[in-house]
Design a protein around this motif. Structure first.
Motif, PDB file in Angstrom:
ATOM      1  N   SER A 298      44.793  48.413  33.473  1.00  0.00           N
ATOM      2  CA  SER A 298      45.229  49.667  34.070  1.00  0.00           C
ATOM      3  C   SER A 298      45.457  50.690  32.965  1.00  0.00           C
ATOM      4  O   SER A 298      45.844  50.342  31.852  1.00  0.00           O
ATOM      5  CB  SER A 298      46.524  49.459  34.855  1.00  0.00           C
ATOM      6  N   LYS A 299      45.239  51.949  33.267  1.00  0.00           N
ATOM      7  CA  LYS A 299      45.434  53.006  32.276  1.00  0.00           C
ATOM      8  C   LYS A 299      46.880  53.086  31.799  1.00  0.00           C
ATOM      9  O   LYS A 299      47.156  53.532  30.688  1.00  0.00           O
ATOM     10  CB  LYS A 299      45.024  54.359  32.859  1.00  0.00           C
ATOM     11  N   GLY A 300      47.810  52.660  32.648  1.00  0.00           N
ATOM     12  CA  GLY A 300      49.219  52.743  32.289  1.00  0.00           C
ATOM     13  C   GLY A 300      49.820  51.445  31.816  1.00  0.00           C
ATOM     14  O   GLY A 300      51.052  51.341  31.701  1.00  0.00           O
ATOM     15  N   GLN A 301      48.988  50.438  31.544  1.00  0.00           N
ATOM     16  CA  GLN A 301      49.507  49.127  31.159  1.00  0.00           C
ATOM     17  C   GLN A 301      50.410  49.229  29.934  1.00  0.00           C
ATOM     18  O   GLN A 301      50.131  49.972  28.998  1.00  0.00           O
ATOM     19  CB  GLN A 301      48.360  48.164  30.875  1.00  0.00           C
ATOM     20  N   HIS A 302      51.505  48.475  29.974  1.00  0.00           N
ATOM     21  CA  HIS A 302      52.513  48.434  28.918  1.00  0.00           C
ATOM     22  C   HIS A 302      53.324  49.735  28.825  1.00  0.00           C
ATOM     23  O   HIS A 302      53.932  50.016  27.784  1.00  0.00           O
ATOM     24  CB  HIS A 302      51.879  48.138  27.556  1.00  0.00           C
TER      25      HIS A 302
ATOM     26  N   LYS B 166      42.205  40.496  39.963  1.00  0.00           N
ATOM     27  CA  LYS B 166      41.466  39.397  39.338  1.00  0.00           C
ATOM     28  C   LYS B 166      41.543  39.449  37.823  1.00  0.00           C
ATOM     29  O   LYS B 166      41.407  38.420  37.150  1.00  0.00           O
ATOM     30  CB  LYS B 166      40.000  39.429  39.780  1.00  0.00           C
ATOM     31  N   GLU B 167      41.749  40.635  37.286  1.00  0.00           N
ATOM     32  CA  GLU B 167      41.820  40.802  35.833  1.00  0.00           C
ATOM     33  C   GLU B 167      43.173  40.390  35.268  1.00  0.00           C
ATOM     34  O   GLU B 167      43.349  40.325  34.053  1.00  0.00           O
ATOM     35  CB  GLU B 167      41.545  42.268  35.468  1.00  0.00           C
ATOM     36  N   THR B 168      44.142  40.150  36.151  1.00  0.00           N
ATOM     37  CA  THR B 168      45.501  39.790  35.721  1.00  0.00           C
ATOM     38  C   THR B 168      45.739  38.315  36.002  1.00  0.00           C
ATOM     39  O   THR B 168      45.612  37.866  37.144  1.00  0.00           O
ATOM     40  CB  THR B 168      46.540  40.640  36.476  1.00  0.00           C
ATOM     41  N   ASP B 169      46.076  37.549  34.967  1.00  0.00           N
ATOM     42  CA  ASP B 169      46.210  36.100  35.110  1.00  0.00           C
ATOM     43  C   ASP B 169      47.576  35.674  35.643  1.00  0.00           C
ATOM     44  O   ASP B 169      47.669  34.705  36.393  1.00  0.00           O
ATOM     45  CB  ASP B 169      45.970  35.416  33.750  1.00  0.00           C
TER      46      ASP B 169
ATOM     47  N   GLY C 118      44.688  34.677  42.942  1.00  0.00           N
ATOM     48  CA  GLY C 118      45.624  34.007  42.045  1.00  0.00           C
ATOM     49  C   GLY C 118      47.047  34.478  42.167  1.00  0.00           C
ATOM     50  O   GLY C 118      47.783  34.516  41.167  1.00  0.00           O
ATOM     51  N   LYS C 119      47.486  34.785  43.371  1.00  0.00           N
ATOM     52  CA  LYS C 119      48.788  35.432  43.521  1.00  0.00           C
ATOM     53  C   LYS C 119      49.978  34.491  43.387  1.00  0.00           C
ATOM     54  O   LYS C 119      51.077  34.929  43.075  1.00  0.00           O
ATOM     55  CB  LYS C 119      48.871  36.136  44.871  1.00  0.00           C
ATOM     56  N   GLY C 120      49.839  33.224  43.670  1.00  0.00           N
ATOM     57  CA  GLY C 120      50.957  32.300  43.552  1.00  0.00           C
ATOM     58  C   GLY C 120      51.965  32.461  44.679  1.00  0.00           C
ATOM     59  O   GLY C 120      51.695  33.051  45.726  1.00  0.00           O
TER      60      GLY C 120
END
Length: 248
Positions: A30-34, A109-112, A216-218
């Motif tokens: 995401s553009k705003g990650q971190h 999907k890009e986030t584990d 992969g949401k858990g």
């Protein structure tokens, strides 16, 4: 607009902005990650303010079951309307969370980490201890309701005295003050639990997380889910009762 529809719309906007900023900060690529906690708290504060601007003149913009129940508990809102408001707020929260899911469709999907995906919908404690988490949500919501009522008194004074500088509070700046209040709560009190301070804000998106096809949401962490529902409801009533007791 019907007030119930307004509550649904207002809560949906709140969650779209609030959970949207969480997704922007947490999801991979995401553009705003971190962006960090300051970005998240500002996003939530602005989301509250904009939602109040949008529907406040129609429904009062409770957009929070804790506020609705607290107002009814002190005779400032009709108990007969409470079930409809709560249902509308829950529906709006789910709709808002679904819109966040669709907005960030390419990023799940890009986030584990499943816990990051869950955080884009609902809250979780930083330290998993029931009593401290409950106390944190109780205090945060009591503070919210107490100060919302205090700001309302300032607005009443502004309306009755249009020559005062506080006239702005009762007109265009009032919703922004509520947003600033939520920002302050997040910055100061939000660390232990992520400051749900709103049962619909947490439960509606948690249900959406459970039913949406998020890769992969858990787990939706139902063992914790009762705390951001029960503690805000009780804290909101306590904040309202304290305001009445002090006769401010």
């Amino acid at each position: 607009m019907n007030p119930y529809a307004a509550e649904c719309l207002g809560t949906a906007l709140l969650i779209l902005f609030g959970n949207g900023v969480v997704a922007n900060v947490l999801l991979n690529k995401s553009k705003g990650q971190h962006g960090g906690w300051i970005v998240i708290t500002f996003g939530w504060g602005l989301g509250v303010a904009l939602a109040v601007y949008a529907v406040g003149r129609v429904s009062g913009a409770h957009i929070n079951p804790a506020v609705t129940v607290a107002l009814a508990s002190i005779g400032a809102f009709d108990w007969a309307q409470v079930p409809g408001y709560l249902f509308s707020q829950m529906c709006g929260a789910m709709i808002g969370s679904i819109l966040v899911y669709l907005t960030y469709l390419a990023h799940w999907k890009e986030t584990d980490a499943p816990e990051l995906k869950l955080a884009c919908h609902c809250t979780a404690p930083a330290i998993r201890k029931t009593v401290p988490a409950f106390i944190s949500e109780f205090i945060g919501t009591a503070t919210l309701v107490f100060l919302v009522l205090a700001l309302g008194k300032v607005a009443d004074g502004a309306i009755s005295d249009q020559s005062s500088w506080t006239a702005a509070v009762g007109t265009w700046f009032g919703p922004m003050l509520v947003g600033i209040l939520v920002l302050a709560i997040g910055l100061s009190l939000g660390g232990p639990t992520g400051y749900a301070i709103n049962p619909a804000r947490d439960l509606g998106p948690r249900i959406a997380h459970a039913i949406l096809p998020i890769a992969g949401k858990g787990s939706s962490d139902w063992a914790y889910a009762w705390i951001p529902v029960v503690a805000p409801l009780l804290g909101g009533v306590a904040g309202a009762k304290l305001f009445v007791l002090l006769a401010l």
